[in-house]
Scaffold this motif. Structure first.
Motif, PDB file in Angstrom:
ATOM      1  N   CYS A 169       7.025  -3.156  10.055  1.00 38.90           N
ATOM      2  CA  CYS A 169       6.532  -1.862   9.542  1.00 38.90           C
ATOM      3  C   CYS A 169       6.437  -1.841   8.011  1.00 38.90           C
ATOM      4  CB  CYS A 169       7.482  -0.746   9.982  1.00 38.90           C
ATOM      5  SG  CYS A 169       7.692  -0.713  11.774  1.00 38.90           S
ATOM      6  N   PRO A 170       5.544  -1.002   7.470  1.00 40.77           N
ATOM      7  CA  PRO A 170       5.399  -0.862   6.023  1.00 40.77           C
ATOM      8  C   PRO A 170       6.313   0.236   5.486  1.00 40.77           C
ATOM      9  CG  PRO A 170       3.717   0.426   7.075  1.00 40.77           C
ATOM     10  CD  PRO A 170       4.569  -0.134   8.198  1.00 40.77           C
ATOM     11  N   PHE A 171       6.304   0.385   4.153  1.00 45.22           N
ATOM     12  CA  PHE A 171       7.214   1.366   3.543  1.00 45.22           C
ATOM     13  C   PHE A 171       6.673   2.785   3.586  1.00 45.22           C
ATOM     14  CE2 PHE A 171       4.394   0.890  -0.128  1.00 45.22           C
ATOM     15  CZ  PHE A 171       4.376   2.181  -0.628  1.00 45.22           C
ATOM     16  N   ASN A 172       5.356   2.962   3.785  1.00 42.95           N
ATOM     17  CA  ASN A 172       4.808   4.277   3.421  1.00 42.95           C
ATOM     18  C   ASN A 172       4.992   5.360   4.475  1.00 42.95           C
ATOM     19  OD1 ASN A 172       2.829   2.952   4.959  1.00 42.95           O
ATOM     20  ND2 ASN A 172       1.195   4.137   4.037  1.00 42.95           N
ATOM     21  N   LYS A 195      11.358  -4.248  12.866  1.00 42.76           N
ATOM     22  CA  LYS A 195      11.771  -4.528  11.479  1.00 42.76           C
ATOM     23  C   LYS A 195      11.136  -3.495  10.566  1.00 42.76           C
ATOM     24  CE  LYS A 195      10.286  -6.846   8.014  1.00 42.76           C
ATOM     25  NZ  LYS A 195      10.764  -5.969   6.926  1.00 42.76           N
ATOM     26  N   GLU A 198      11.951  -3.195   4.167  1.00 40.82           N
ATOM     27  CA  GLU A 198      13.241  -3.367   3.484  1.00 40.82           C
ATOM     28  C   GLU A 198      13.417  -2.327   2.381  1.00 40.82           C
ATOM     29  OE1 GLU A 198      10.693  -5.341   3.511  1.00 40.82           O
ATOM     30  OE2 GLU A 198      10.171  -6.026   1.483  1.00 40.82           O
ATOM     31  N   VAL A 231      10.519 -11.979   9.148  1.00 40.50           N
ATOM     32  CA  VAL A 231       9.168 -11.967   9.736  1.00 40.50           C
ATOM     33  C   VAL A 231       8.856 -13.344  10.320  1.00 40.50           C
ATOM     34  CG1 VAL A 231       6.711 -11.696   9.209  1.00 40.50           C
ATOM     35  CG2 VAL A 231       8.382 -10.081   8.274  1.00 40.50           C
ATOM     36  N   PHE A 245       1.847  -5.132  13.674  1.00 37.43           N
ATOM     37  CA  PHE A 245       2.102  -5.138  12.227  1.00 37.43           C
ATOM     38  C   PHE A 245       1.278  -4.044  11.560  1.00 37.43           C
ATOM     39  CE2 PHE A 245       0.489  -6.174   8.014  1.00 37.43           C
ATOM     40  CZ  PHE A 245       1.671  -6.345   7.307  1.00 37.43           C
ATOM     41  N   VAL A 246       1.900  -3.355  10.617  1.00 34.69           N
ATOM     42  CA  VAL A 246       1.164  -2.430   9.753  1.00 34.69           C
ATOM     43  C   VAL A 246       1.603  -2.730   8.330  1.00 34.69           C
ATOM     44  CG1 VAL A 246       0.649  -0.025   9.197  1.00 34.69           C
ATOM     45  CG2 VAL A 246       1.173  -0.655  11.560  1.00 34.69           C
ATOM     46  N   GLY A 247       0.634  -2.947   7.436  1.00 36.88           N
ATOM     47  CA  GLY A 247       1.000  -3.231   6.052  1.00 36.88           C
ATOM     48  C   GLY A 247      -0.189  -3.774   5.277  1.00 36.88           C
ATOM     49  N   SER A 248       0.119  -4.595   4.295  1.00 33.37           N
ATOM     50  CA  SER A 248      -0.925  -5.058   3.369  1.00 33.37           C
ATOM     51  C   SER A 248      -1.761  -6.176   3.986  1.00 33.37           C
ATOM     52  CB  SER A 248      -0.259  -5.568   2.095  1.00 33.37           C
ATOM     53  OG  SER A 248       0.518  -6.714   2.408  1.00 33.37           O
ATOM     54  N   ASN A 269      -2.728  -3.515  11.481  1.00 34.74           N
ATOM     55  CA  ASN A 269      -3.415  -2.492  10.676  1.00 34.74           C
ATOM     56  C   ASN A 269      -3.199  -2.834   9.214  1.00 34.74           C
ATOM     57  OD1 ASN A 269      -4.371  -1.000  12.773  1.00 34.74           O
ATOM     58  ND2 ASN A 269      -3.179   0.841  12.326  1.00 34.74           N
ATOM     59  N   LEU A 270      -4.281  -2.962   8.469  1.00 34.40           N
ATOM     60  CA  LEU A 270      -4.183  -3.492   7.106  1.00 34.40           C
ATOM     61  C   LEU A 270      -4.575  -2.442   6.065  1.00 34.40           C
ATOM     62  CD1 LEU A 270      -5.834  -6.930   7.936  1.00 34.40           C
ATOM     63  CD2 LEU A 270      -3.423  -6.341   8.012  1.00 34.40           C
ATOM     64  N   CYS A 303      -2.330   5.037   4.034  1.00 29.64           N
ATOM     65  CA  CYS A 303      -3.440   4.121   4.309  1.00 29.64           C
ATOM     66  C   CYS A 303      -4.719   4.896   4.525  1.00 29.64           C
ATOM     67  CB  CYS A 303      -3.136   3.273   5.519  1.00 29.64           C
ATOM     68  SG  CYS A 303      -2.900   4.285   6.963  1.00 29.64           S
ATOM     69  N   GLU A 403      -7.339  -2.126  -3.458  1.00 31.61           N
ATOM     70  CA  GLU A 403      -6.618  -0.948  -2.974  1.00 31.61           C
ATOM     71  C   GLU A 403      -5.588  -0.582  -4.048  1.00 31.61           C
ATOM     72  OE1 GLU A 403      -3.910  -1.563   0.365  1.00 31.61           O
ATOM     73  OE2 GLU A 403      -4.386   0.433   1.116  1.00 31.61           O
ATOM     74  N   PHE A 470      -5.506   4.884  16.761  1.00 32.53           N
ATOM     75  CA  PHE A 470      -5.769   4.713  15.332  1.00 32.53           C
ATOM     76  C   PHE A 470      -6.819   3.609  15.216  1.00 32.53           C
ATOM     77  CE2 PHE A 470      -5.309   3.420  11.021  1.00 32.53           C
ATOM     78  CZ  PHE A 470      -4.796   4.517  10.336  1.00 32.53           C
TER      79      PHE A 470
HETATM   80  P1  NAD Z   1       3.627  -4.998   2.934  1.00 32.32           P
HETATM   81  O1  NAD Z   1       2.600  -5.864   3.565  1.00 32.32           O
HETATM   82  O2  NAD Z   1       4.154  -5.372   1.612  1.00 32.32           O
HETATM   83  O3  NAD Z   1       4.898  -4.896   3.912  1.00 32.32           O
HETATM   84  C1  NAD Z   1       4.743  -4.611   5.276  1.00 32.32           C
HETATM   85  C2  NAD Z   1       5.779  -5.388   6.064  1.00 32.32           C
HETATM   86  O4  NAD Z   1       5.501  -6.789   5.952  1.00 32.32           O
HETATM   87  C3  NAD Z   1       7.191  -5.162   5.568  1.00 32.32           C
HETATM   88  O5  NAD Z   1       8.044  -5.032   6.677  1.00 32.32           O
HETATM   89  C4  NAD Z   1       7.481  -6.410   4.752  1.00 32.32           C
HETATM   90  O6  NAD Z   1       8.835  -6.770   4.786  1.00 32.32           O
HETATM   91  C5  NAD Z   1       6.627  -7.460   5.407  1.00 32.32           C
HETATM   92  N1  NAD Z   1       6.118  -8.447   4.454  1.00 32.32           N
HETATM   93  C6  NAD Z   1       5.682  -8.218   3.193  1.00 32.32           C
HETATM   94  N2  NAD Z   1       5.265  -9.356   2.633  1.00 32.32           N
HETATM   95  C7  NAD Z   1       5.438 -10.331   3.543  1.00 32.32           C
HETATM   96  C8  NAD Z   1       5.188 -11.738   3.549  1.00 32.32           C
HETATM   97  N3  NAD Z   1       4.674 -12.362   2.486  1.00 32.32           N
HETATM   98  N4  NAD Z   1       5.489 -12.443   4.640  1.00 32.32           N
HETATM   99  C9  NAD Z   1       5.987 -11.824   5.717  1.00 32.32           C
HETATM  100  N5  NAD Z   1       6.255 -10.491   5.777  1.00 32.32           N
HETATM  101  C10 NAD Z   1       5.973  -9.758   4.703  1.00 32.32           C
HETATM  102  O7  NAD Z   1       3.025  -3.515   2.926  1.00 32.32           O
HETATM  103  P2  NAD Z   1       3.676  -2.231   2.271  1.00 32.32           P
HETATM  104  O8  NAD Z   1       3.554  -2.325   0.801  1.00 32.32           O
HETATM  105  O9  NAD Z   1       4.992  -1.952   2.871  1.00 32.32           O
HETATM  106  O10 NAD Z   1       2.683  -1.097   2.818  1.00 32.32           O
HETATM  107  C11 NAD Z   1       1.522  -0.704   2.136  1.00 32.32           C
HETATM  108  C12 NAD Z   1       0.300  -1.348   2.742  1.00 32.32           C
HETATM  109  O11 NAD Z   1       0.229  -1.025   4.120  1.00 32.32           O
HETATM  110  C13 NAD Z   1      -1.001  -0.827   2.153  1.00 32.32           C
HETATM  111  O12 NAD Z   1      -1.886  -1.904   1.998  1.00 32.32           O
HETATM  112  C14 NAD Z   1      -1.514   0.146   3.201  1.00 32.32           C
HETATM  113  O13 NAD Z   1      -2.911   0.340   3.219  1.00 32.32           O
HETATM  114  C15 NAD Z   1      -1.060  -0.525   4.445  1.00 32.32           C
HETATM  115  N6  NAD Z   1      -0.965   0.422   5.539  1.00 32.32           N
HETATM  116  C16 NAD Z   1      -1.931   0.400   6.482  1.00 32.32           C
HETATM  117  C17 NAD Z   1      -1.899   1.295   7.519  1.00 32.32           C
HETATM  118  C18 NAD Z   1      -2.959   1.322   8.562  1.00 32.32           C
HETATM  119  O14 NAD Z   1      -2.741   1.919   9.598  1.00 32.32           O
HETATM  120  N7  NAD Z   1      -4.099   0.676   8.323  1.00 32.32           N
HETATM  121  C19 NAD Z   1      -0.849   2.232   7.601  1.00 32.32           C
HETATM  122  C20 NAD Z   1       0.136   2.203   6.627  1.00 32.32           C
HETATM  123  C21 NAD Z   1       0.077   1.283   5.595  1.00 32.32           C
END
Ligand code: NAD
Length: 518
Positions: A169-172, A195, A198, A231, A245-248, A269-270, A303, A403, A470
């Protein structure tokens, strides 16, 4: 190392201000319905983004702890998958009630660790709660199909759980995004390794406790912690069958590739760059208010935040009014009841955002409202960025191509609707887009021709409720089954077909069938 079994969360106290904590407790992990203190030697500080005081330390889970979590989830699966659907549905029902009872507690933990305002944090919880509510009824989607395929022969198709699944999961959205996984895991009969980010792990720990209290047996919902090593463990552990996975983009592409190569199901979801086209026939005050909230709410760390405004024709002349609205927003600590937006997540995020604003200036755009160097009197050490509006932006500028994930709205001018649609479709992302208009014809044309997966017509952040899914697309999604809703259920289940032949009792079988039937 054992901390405690689940406590009555409602009766324990929790921080509701930004005051420095005397002895901030370490964050435990959660396995077999127990909160456990990690034996790790690597701890990550979690800060209140409004003050940068340390509010807890989160462990980098050790490989023994991670293996123990998967052992627990695997052991739990054999009983859980055979638990009746009615029982699993009851757990989801109870979870809904418990989230409601602990709503403020969850929201307070989000405000403290993530930074968003308390009211917005309550919204974060609500959007996850709605997924839990929907999970109670979505069991209908688990039913299969039956067809009589020949005389006395029928084929039945079942949807069966996958086994141990994982969510990264992401932080937001510290509550909403774990809740995209927890309730659906429960009703589908899977078991989960979750997870959280952090940077704000507490909401996930609270939710796991609530799931246990709701009746999820030990091992069904587990929470582990850490960064890339955790991860990588999840990506390579063969007993984990699917990853949400949701994040960057950077982390998501890596996760999609490595988990897919390991034969897992993956949904990612990116990132995003969400555009809104502002038409001259729009209801001006409604549109400008909606744009202000969508661009700057949650300090732009959504996001589906509105990050690009496409002014069509004369609507570029409305920007001074937009600036006035944005200037009125109060930037403060999230527990300040008057705050409209809080800080961004970290000093590094603030620096990155301010660097992108500077790059816009360097590349010839105009800073109409500058939120850099924002000074909060009450919270001088917070990671604050004020609402920022950048005009005369063109694709190719860093502030357009990247972004920003902060309270920054970039504005591109175009002459007409066709040009707006073309601009939006050229963007690599496909999370969300919106059009502001009072014309049905314009709304229809936009809807038909736009390529983003989530479209708002006079709705600035068109995130679908969980009766739907979504549905971001293009560069904002990797995989083929979306989060929550029907496709969320499909992601977490696999088909099994059973073909049965009951002969009439008096049938005498004389054929030795060695050929395929013709
Ligand atoms: P992030 O990618 O930094 O972190 C997300 C998760 O991935 C965390 O649990 C982190 O520990 C892990 N992670 C980070 N870097 C990693 C790596 N190199 N190797 C393995 N695992 C890793 O994202 P964030 O900063 O927490 O969240 C913000 C991002 O999430 C933005 O880009 C936003 O657009 C995106 N987001 C997308 C959606 C969606 O539904 N499309 C929703 C929420 C957030």
């Amino acid at each position: 190392t054992f901390v405690s079994t689940i406590v009555n969360l409602q009766t324990t106290s929790y921080p509701t201000s930004h005051a420095r904590l005397e002895n901030p407790p370490d964050t435990p992990y959660f396995v077999n319905n127990k909160l456990i203190k990690s034996k790790t030697t690597q701890w990550i500080d979690v800060h209140d983004p409004a003050t940068n005081f340390v509010v807890t330390r989160v462990p980098q889970s050790t490989s023994e702890e991670l293996t123990a979590a998967v052992n627990a989830a695997e052991t739990a699966f054999s009983d859980w998958k055979n638990t009746s659907i009615i029982t699993r549905q009851q757990v989801a029902f109870k979870l809904v009630g418990l989230i409601r009872d602990n709503w403020d507690r969850l929201a307070a933990s989000i405000t403290l660790q993530q930074g968003k305002t308390f009211q917005d944090a309550r919204g974060d919880v609500l959007r996850g709660l709605q997924v839990a509510e929907q999970a109670c009824s979505i069991v209908n989607e688990l039913s299969g199909q039956t067809l009589e395929v020949a005389k006395n022969m029928k084929t039945e198709m079942y949807r069966e759980p996958l086994g141990v699944v994982a969510a990264i999961c992401p932080f937001n959205f510290p509550a909403m995004i774990p809740l995209w996984s927890i309730p659906l895991t429960i009703v589908t009969g899977n078991t989960l390794i979750l997870k959280p980010s952090e940077r704000d792990p507490e909401a996930a720990i609270i939710l796991a406790q609530l799931a246990a209290k709701a009746g999820a047996p030990p091992g069904v919902i587990n929470v582990v912690h850490g960064t890339a090593p955790t991860v990588d463990f999840i990506l390579d552990e063969p007993r984990i069958k699917a990853i949400s996975f949701v994040g960057s983009d950077k982390a998501g592409k890596y996760i999609h590739q490595r988990a897919s190569a390991n034969g897992k199901r993956v949904q990612c979801n990116l990132g995003a760059k969400n555009h809104a086209a502002l038409m001259p026939d729009a209801n001006k005050s409604a549109a400008l208010n909606a744009i202000t909230g969508a661009a700057f709410g949650a300090a732009g760390q959504r996001c589906m935040a509105l990050s690009v405004l496409v002014t069509v024709g004369e609507t570029k002349d409305w920007l001074l009014e937009l600036k006035d609205l944005a200037k009125q927003l109060k930037v403060s600590g999230g527990f300040d009841s008057k705050a409209d937006l809080g800080p961004v997540i970290s000093p590094q995020a603030k620096q990155r955002i301010e660097g992108l604003i500077q790059s816009a200036e360097d590349e010839g755009a105009e800073i109409l409202l500058d939120g850099r160097n924002f000074q909060s009197v009450e919270f001088p050490n917070g990671n604050f960025v004020g609402p920022t509006i950048i005009t005369n932006v063109k694709p190719g500028m860093k502030c357009y191509d990247q972004e920003i994930f902060g309270p920054v709205l970039v504005v591109v001018n175009v002459d007409n609707l066709d040009a707006a649609i073309e601009l939006i479709n050229k963007n690599k992302y496909g999370n969300g887009s919106a059009v502001f208009t009072t014309s049905g014809a314009v709304g229809n044309k936009f809807q038909k021709n736009i390529q983003t997966g989530q479209v708002g017509i006079n709705v600035p952040i068109p995130v679908p409720l969980p009766m739907f899914s979504f549905t971001g697309n293009k560069g904002s999604f990797l995989g083929d089954l979306n989060f929550y809703g029907k496709t969320g259920i499909y992601f977490l289940t696999q088909y099994k077909t059973v073909t049965t032949h009951w002969r009439d009792e008096d049938t005498e079988v004389i054929d030795k069938a060695v050929n395929m039937p013709t």
